[in-house]
Design an enzyme around this catalytic site. Structure first.
Site, short mmCIF file in Angstrom:
data_model
loop_
_atom_site.label_atom_id
_atom_site.label_comp_id
_atom_site.label_asym_id
_atom_site.label_seq_id
_atom_site.Cartn_x
_atom_site.Cartn_y
_atom_site.Cartn_z
N ILE A 45 25.86 18.51 73.81
CA ILE A 45 26.88 17.89 74.66
C ILE A 45 26.25 17.90 76.04
CG2 ILE A 45 29.18 18.10 75.67
CD1 ILE A 45 30.10 19.37 73.06
N PRO A 46 25.80 16.73 76.52
CA PRO A 46 24.85 16.65 77.65
C PRO A 46 25.45 16.88 79.04
CG PRO A 46 25.42 14.47 76.92
CD PRO A 46 26.11 15.42 75.98
N CYS A 47 25.88 18.11 79.29
CA CYS A 47 26.41 18.43 80.62
C CYS A 47 25.31 18.36 81.69
CB CYS A 47 27.10 19.79 80.62
SG CYS A 47 26.10 21.15 80.00
N HIS A 48 24.05 18.38 81.27
CA HIS A 48 22.95 18.26 82.24
C HIS A 48 22.92 16.86 82.87
CE1 HIS A 48 21.26 16.90 78.36
NE2 HIS A 48 20.48 16.09 79.09
N ARG A 49 23.62 15.91 82.28
CA ARG A 49 23.64 14.53 82.80
C ARG A 49 24.72 14.33 83.87
NH1 ARG A 49 23.22 11.97 76.80
NH2 ARG A 49 21.09 12.68 76.36
#
Length: 182
Positions: free
Chosen positions: A138-142
């Site tokens: 779940i790409p919270c880094h984006r």
């Protein structure tokens, strides 16, 4: 294996990752070796699973490990793993919105707030983002600050920078300001 949570540790370019899954799917990823991440998993389990037994199982999370290895090799841009989210309805709506951010792109906290119909909840979006139990997948880094700054990441900003660089997001686009903005 009902009532068990199977976990393993995998090596990655961003350091060791603890992967944990139930029979329903992946539910937790933590940065760090077993000594550092296992207590975090145990605390998380107390909050979300009553009576779950932790079992180290190298094979159970093999599909997760394989897809993460493909991602880190630049061969995978999306994940097709079953996962299960444990959190409040608001947190789940934020985490679901994060999965719609395309590989190689970013969104601001404000963009996420607008996407879930909670335009005034920017700070709460940041809190939910911070509690994402399945980072990378779940790409919270984006998610970035509305001023373009790279802000906050559970694994640390160097890991966030690495992941965005891996996805070919030009880091020169981001403000070098150390100011935390959500």
């Amino acid at each position: 294996m009902t009532n068990t949570l199977q976990y393993t540790i995998m090596d990655s370019p961003i350091g060791p990752l603890l992967l944990a899954s139930t029979e329903q799917g992946l539910c937790f990823i933590e940065f760090g070796d077993e000594e550092r991440s296992l207590p975090s998993l145990q605390r998380w389990c107390k909050k979300t699973f009553l009576g779950m037994t932790l079992v180290r199982d190298e094979q159970w999370n093999e599909p997760v490990k394989a897809q993460l290895e493909e991602y880190f090799a630049g061969l995978r841009h999306t994940f097709d793993l079953p996962f299960v989210l444990y959190g409040t309805p608001f947190q789940k709506s934020v985490w679901t919105a994060l999965t719609s951010i395309p590989y190689g792109e970013t969104r601001s906290y404000k963009d996420i707030a607008l996407a879930i119909g909670a335009s005034k909840a920017v700070r709460a979006i940041g809190g939910a983002n911070n509690r994402n139990p399945i980072p990378v997948i779940i790409p919270c880094h984006r998610v970035i600050g509305s001023n373009g700054a790279l802000v906050g990441y559970g694994g640390g900003l160097p890991i966030k920078e690495y992941l965005l660089s891996l996805e070919k997001v030009p880091l020169s686009l981001f403000s070098s300001s150390n100011q935390v903005t959500r």
